[in-house]
Design an enzyme around this catalytic site. Structure first.
Site, PDB file in Angstrom:
ATOM      1  N   CYS A  81     -16.766 -24.888  -9.223  1.00 20.76           N
ATOM      2  CA  CYS A  81     -16.913 -26.000  -8.824  1.00 20.76           C
ATOM      3  C   CYS A  81     -16.728 -25.795  -7.374  1.00 20.76           C
ATOM      4  O   CYS A  81     -15.445 -26.904  -7.458  1.00 20.76           O
ATOM      5  CB  CYS A  81     -16.421 -27.341  -9.605  1.00 20.76           C
ATOM      6  SG  CYS A  81     -17.009 -26.974 -11.707  1.00 20.76           S
ATOM      7  N   GLU A  84      -5.387   8.530   1.785  1.00 15.55           N
ATOM      8  CA  GLU A  84      -5.721   7.184   0.727  1.00 15.55           C
ATOM      9  C   GLU A  84      -6.503   6.628   0.344  1.00 15.55           C
ATOM     10  O   GLU A  84      -7.016   5.890   1.564  1.00 15.55           O
ATOM     11  CB  GLU A  84      -4.371   6.417   1.035  1.00 15.55           C
ATOM     12  CG  GLU A  84      -2.893   6.645   1.335  1.00 15.55           C
ATOM     13  CD  GLU A  84      -1.975   6.187   1.929  1.00 15.55           C
ATOM     14  OE1 GLU A  84      -2.675   4.557   2.694  1.00 15.55           O
ATOM     15  OE2 GLU A  84      -1.164   5.510   1.910  1.00 15.55           O
ATOM     16  N   PRO A  85      -8.021   6.915   0.234  1.00 13.90           N
ATOM     17  CA  PRO A  85      -8.933   6.687  -0.030  1.00 13.90           C
ATOM     18  C   PRO A  85      -8.816   5.458  -1.286  1.00 13.90           C
ATOM     19  O   PRO A  85      -8.513   5.577  -2.501  1.00 13.90           O
ATOM     20  CB  PRO A  85      -9.836   7.198  -0.226  1.00 13.90           C
ATOM     21  CG  PRO A  85      -8.907   8.811  -0.045  1.00 13.90           C
ATOM     22  CD  PRO A  85      -8.048   8.888  -0.290  1.00 13.90           C
ATOM     23  N   GLY A 109      -9.746   3.686   4.061  1.00 16.60           N
ATOM     24  CA  GLY A 109      -9.880   3.127   4.682  1.00 16.60           C
ATOM     25  C   GLY A 109     -12.154   3.390   4.829  1.00 16.60           C
ATOM     26  O   GLY A 109     -12.339   2.717   5.802  1.00 16.60           O
TER      27      GLY A 109
END
Ligand code: LLP
Length: 421
Positions: A346, A275-276, A239
C-alpha cells in the site's frame, strides 16, 4: 552469461523449468543457478591468476548458507560486515582463515566472536575502532592481522547511495591521514598491521575509478614501506557492475578488472584480496512472480504482481532497473504491451517499472525478474505482514528449497503481547 534461458517455449533455470518450481513451492520465489554462481566466482579467480590472491565473496549480496557452502567449496573466502554474517559463514563451514571482517561499526562482541572462532583479518575503518580492537585482542592474549581501509576520494560514478570512496562518505580514513594513522596502529598492542584496504562503491561500470583508486593504493604502499611498515596484503574491495539491461552496452568483465589490478599494483608483490558480491550473485538469480490482476487505469495499464517492494526493494530504493520476462516464451512477432508493473503493497513506491514494454501477459501468468540474485532476498522484509518468500537453488536437473516460506503462524507468533495488556 547465466543459465536462465528459454527452452521448448518456456524459461528454464539450468535444466529445470521455472514453471515446475512454481508448481512445487508457489509464487513468488527466488531461484538461483549454482552453475552461474560457480562460473562467476571462477572468472574472478582466473582474473587474478599469477598473483597470490583470495576472492572473498561479499556475502551481503546473498548470504544463504547454501550459496556460501557452494562458493566456499570452490575455495572462496568471505567478506563479512556483521557478527551475523560471520556466524553464517562459519555455519556454512567456511574456515575462519578465509574470512575478512569489514564495516564501519564493528562492536566489541563482534570482534570477540571472530577472534575466538578464527579470522583472516579485520579491515579497520577508524582510529576509535583500532583502539577498541587493540584492547579486545590484548585482553584475549592474542594479536590480530589488520588492514586499514583508506578513503581515496575517488568518484565511483555510480548511484549516490552506493558510492563509498568520496571524502563525504562515512567509509575508511582519509588517505591524506594514512601515514599518521598507520604510525598509531603500529604502536598499538594486539594489532599486526599487514596491509591496505579500499572499496569505492558498487555497480561500477567503468574501470577508470578503480584504476585511480588502485594507483593511489600503490603509491601509499610505497610510502608506508618507506616509513617502515611491512605491507604484504592489499584488499581491493568489490564493486564491479553487471548488465541489468540487456539492451545496454556490456560493462567490463572480471578479466578486465584483473588486468587493472595487475597493471596498478601487480609490481608490489603483495597478496591480493578482492570482495566482489554483485557480479557473482546478481545474474545467478531471478525472482519469479505471478500476475494477480491486469488493471486499466486512466491512461495506463497496471500489471499487479504477487511480489512487492518488500521482496525486491531495489527499484523502490535506487530506481533500479530489472528486466522482467514472461516465463512462457512469447511467440515470435507478438506485439509488446506497455505496463506499469507494481506490487500489492500500500504505497505508490511499490512500483517495479513504469511504462515498461514487454510481451503481453495475463492473470495467472508467471514473470521472472532478471538479475535478482544480489541484494534481493537479503534486503527483503515482512512489510505489510507479507511472509518472506522462499529461495530455491537449481543445479543441473535438480532443485532444492534452500529457505522455505514461513507459515503465517510462524510470522505472527513471533510477536509477544505482554501479560499486562
Ligand atoms: N566490499 C565492501 C566493503 C562493500 O561495502 C561492498 C558493498 C562490497 C564489497 C561488494 O560490492 P559489490 O561487488 O556487490 O558491488 N544494496 C545495494 C548495494 C550495496 C553495496 C554495499 N557494499 C544495491 O542493491 O545495489
Amino acid at each position: 552469461m547465466d543459465h536462465f534461458l528459454y527452452r521448448d517455449g518456456e524459461l528454464y533455470a539450468e535444466d529445470v523449468p521455472l514453471r515446475e518450481i512454481a508448481a512445487t513451492v508457489g509464487a513468488p520465489f527466488y531461484c538461483y543457478s549454482a552453475a552461474t554462481f560457480t562460473r562467476h566466482f571462477q572468472l574472478f579467480d582466473e582474473a587474478l591468476d599469477g598473483m597470490e590472491h583470495l576472492v572473498c565473496y561479499a556475502m551481503k549480496a546473498n548470504s544463504n548458507q547454501a550459496i556460501l557452502k557452494l562458493l566456499g567449496d570452490q575455495g572462496a573466502g568471505m567478506d563479512v560486515v556483521s557478527g551475523g554474517e560471520y556466524r553464517r559463514a562459519r555455519a556454512a563451514r567456511v574456515p575462519g582463515d578465509r574470512i575478512v571482517f569489514s564495516g564501519v561499526g564493528k562492536t566489541e562482541d563482534e570482534m570477540r566472536v571472530a577472534i575466538e572462532s578464527g579470522i583472516r583479518q579485520f579491515n579497520i575503518e577508524s582510529e576509535p575502532e583500532m583502539e577498541v580492537l587493540s584492547r579486545v585482542a590484548t585482553s584475549m592474549g592474542t594479536e590480530v592481522p589488520v588492514t586499514i581501509r583508506v578513503n581515496p576520494d575517488v568518484d565511483a560514478k555510480t548511484h549516490e547511495k552506493i558510492a563509498t570512496g568520496k571524502a563525504e562518505n562515512k567509509f575508511g580514513i582519509p588517505i591524506s591521514r594514512a601515514s599518521e594513522v598507520y604510525a598509531l596502529a603500529a604502536n598499538l598492542p594486539g594489532l599486526k598491521v599487514i596491509g591496505i584496504d579500499v572499496h569505492i562503491g558498487s555497480q561500477l561500470v567503468d574501470l577508470d575509478p578503480f584504476r585511480l583508486a588502485f594507483r593511489k593504493v600503490a603509491d601509499l604502499t610505497e610510502q608506508l614501506r618507506a616509513e617502515g611498515h611491512e605491507i604484504t596484503r592489499l584488499d581491493l574491495g568489490g564493486g564491479l557492475g553487471i548488465p541489468y539491461e540487456r539492451s545496454n552496452a556490456d560493462p567490463p568483465l572480471p578479466r578486465d578488472f584483473g588486468q587493472v589490478v595487475r597493471e596498478e599494483v601487480g609490481h608490489l608483490g603483495c597478496e591480493i584480496e578482492i570482495e566482489p558480491g554483485r557480479l557473482i550473485a546478481g545474474n545467478a538469480g531471478v525472482l519469479v512472480s505471478e500476475v494477480i490482476y491486469v488493471k486499466q487505469g486512466e491512461d495506463r495499464q497496471f500489471l499487479i504482481l504477487d511480489a512487492a517492494m518488500n521482496d525486491l526493494i531495489r527499484p523502490a530504493m535506487y530506481g533500479a532497473h530489472h528486466d522482467i520476462l514472461p516465463v512462457k516464451e512469447p511467440a515470435p512477432g507478438e506485439e509488446p504491451a506497455t505496463y506499469d508493473i507494481v506490487g500489492p503493497v500500500c504505497e505508490s513506491g511499490d512500483t517495479f517499472a513504469k511504462h515498461r514494454q514487454m510481451p503481453a501477459v495475463g492473470v495467472g501468468d508467471l514473470v521472472a525478474f532478471r538479475s535478482a540474485g544480489a541484494y534481493g532476498a537479503v534486503m527483503a522484509s515482512e512489510y505489510n505482514s507479507r511472509p518472506m518468500i522462499p529461495e530455491v537453488l537449481v543445479q543441473g536437473d535438480q532443485f532444492a528449497v534452500i529457505r522455505p516460506r514461513p507459515t503465517f503462524d510462524e510470522m505472527i507468533n513471533r510477536d509477544i503481547i505482554p501479560s499486562w495488556l
